[in-house]
Enzyme design. Sequence first.
Site, PDB file in Angstrom:
ATOM      1  N   GLY A  46     -24.278  -0.283  27.475  1.00 40.71           N
ATOM      2  CA  GLY A  46     -24.926   1.021  27.525  1.00 40.71           C
ATOM      3  C   GLY A  46     -24.177   1.940  28.474  1.00 40.71           C
ATOM      4  O   GLY A  46     -23.481   1.472  29.385  1.00 40.71           O
ATOM      5  N   GLN A  51     -22.673   9.007  33.943  1.00 41.70           N
ATOM      6  CA  GLN A  51     -21.674   8.007  34.345  1.00 41.70           C
ATOM      7  C   GLN A  51     -20.257   8.449  34.013  1.00 41.70           C
ATOM      8  O   GLN A  51     -19.297   7.870  34.536  1.00 41.70           O
ATOM      9  CB  GLN A  51     -21.965   6.659  33.670  1.00 41.70           C
ATOM     10  CG  GLN A  51     -23.237   6.000  34.187  1.00 41.70           C
ATOM     11  CD  GLN A  51     -23.441   4.646  33.571  1.00 41.70           C
ATOM     12  OE1 GLN A  51     -23.995   4.518  32.497  1.00 41.70           O
ATOM     13  NE2 GLN A  51     -22.948   3.604  34.243  1.00 41.70           N
ATOM     14  N   CYS A  91     -24.268  -2.744  35.933  1.00 37.98           N
ATOM     15  CA  CYS A  91     -24.022  -1.345  35.588  1.00 37.98           C
ATOM     16  C   CYS A  91     -22.522  -1.072  35.677  1.00 37.98           C
ATOM     17  O   CYS A  91     -21.880  -1.513  36.631  1.00 37.98           O
ATOM     18  CB  CYS A  91     -24.770  -0.447  36.578  1.00 37.98           C
ATOM     19  SG  CYS A  91     -24.549   1.302  36.266  1.00 37.98           S
ATOM     20  N   LEU A  92     -21.989  -0.342  34.707  1.00 31.50           N
ATOM     21  CA  LEU A  92     -20.559  -0.028  34.723  1.00 31.50           C
ATOM     22  C   LEU A  92     -20.186   0.830  35.927  1.00 31.50           C
ATOM     23  O   LEU A  92     -19.021   0.890  36.306  1.00 31.50           O
ATOM     24  CB  LEU A  92     -20.159   0.683  33.428  1.00 31.50           C
ATOM     25  CG  LEU A  92     -20.241  -0.176  32.151  1.00 31.50           C
ATOM     26  CD1 LEU A  92     -19.919   0.666  30.928  1.00 31.50           C
ATOM     27  CD2 LEU A  92     -19.307  -1.372  32.242  1.00 31.50           C
ATOM     28  N   HIS A 133     -32.829   1.122  31.759  1.00 35.56           N
ATOM     29  CA  HIS A 133     -31.711   1.274  32.697  1.00 35.56           C
ATOM     30  C   HIS A 133     -30.986   2.606  32.458  1.00 35.56           C
ATOM     31  O   HIS A 133     -30.731   3.357  33.403  1.00 35.56           O
ATOM     32  CB  HIS A 133     -30.748   0.091  32.502  1.00 35.56           C
ATOM     33  CG  HIS A 133     -29.506   0.153  33.325  1.00 35.56           C
ATOM     34  ND1 HIS A 133     -29.237  -0.735  34.352  1.00 35.56           N
ATOM     35  CD2 HIS A 133     -28.428   0.994  33.275  1.00 35.56           C
ATOM     36  CE1 HIS A 133     -28.071  -0.416  34.889  1.00 35.56           C
ATOM     37  NE2 HIS A 133     -27.548   0.619  34.258  1.00 35.56           N
ATOM     38  N   GLU A 134     -30.678   2.892  31.187  1.00 37.79           N
ATOM     39  CA  GLU A 134     -29.915   4.115  30.887  1.00 37.79           C
ATOM     40  C   GLU A 134     -30.753   5.369  31.124  1.00 37.79           C
ATOM     41  O   GLU A 134     -30.243   6.379  31.611  1.00 37.79           O
ATOM     42  CB  GLU A 134     -29.383   4.088  29.449  1.00 37.79           C
ATOM     43  CG  GLU A 134     -28.455   2.925  29.113  1.00 37.79           C
ATOM     44  CD  GLU A 134     -27.324   2.721  30.091  1.00 37.79           C
ATOM     45  OE1 GLU A 134     -26.893   3.686  30.740  1.00 37.79           O
ATOM     46  OE2 GLU A 134     -26.871   1.572  30.237  1.00 37.79           O
ATOM     47  N   HIS A 137     -30.700   6.510  34.636  1.00 38.15           N
ATOM     48  CA  HIS A 137     -29.496   7.278  34.996  1.00 38.15           C
ATOM     49  C   HIS A 137     -29.712   8.779  34.781  1.00 38.15           C
ATOM     50  O   HIS A 137     -29.193   9.602  35.539  1.00 38.15           O
ATOM     51  CB  HIS A 137     -28.296   6.854  34.133  1.00 38.15           C
ATOM     52  CG  HIS A 137     -27.569   5.644  34.630  1.00 38.15           C
ATOM     53  ND1 HIS A 137     -26.951   5.586  35.854  1.00 38.15           N
ATOM     54  CD2 HIS A 137     -27.339   4.435  34.053  1.00 38.15           C
ATOM     55  CE1 HIS A 137     -26.368   4.397  36.001  1.00 38.15           C
ATOM     56  NE2 HIS A 137     -26.595   3.677  34.923  1.00 38.15           N
TER      57      HIS A 137
END
Length: 162
Positions: A46, A51, A91-92, A133-134, A137
Amino acid sequence: MALREIREYGDDVLARPCKEVKEVTPRIRELIEDMFETMYDANGVGLAAPQVGILKRIVVIDCSPEGEEPHLLINPVILETSGEQTGYEGCLSLPGKSGVVTRPNYVKVKAFDIDMKPFELEGTELLARAICHELDHLDGHMYVEKVEGELVNNEDLQQPEE
Ligand code: NI
């Protein structure tokens, strides 16, 4: 299409709320294509627009078994949640780390597609976790705010990053 730089935890852009998308312009279409490419390149499941440094309410997710369609969520809003799951999450924007987070086990969201048509999406387990999670953000939040216990190194734990 092009890869975009993934912003890392501590970058101010990750702590700010995103604005709604009013229209899918060619520029936004390109952003969405780049987000998918950047997510796949980083082996993530995701990615949210902040991000890659863009404060817009856009999320891409692909955590389904092979063959299923990836998800694009524009202006997503959670309609319903139920149940609970507790597990490792990454997380990226925080490469190499994971932590235990409790999330709903079922989530229903409404969002808009690439043509700005509204739709609803239901997810359980990993998809429910990825959606939560996304969407966090988009409001300037990261999973580390919710971690139970310590962050661990992924070398000790093989987990997909979001
Ligand atoms: Ni993330």
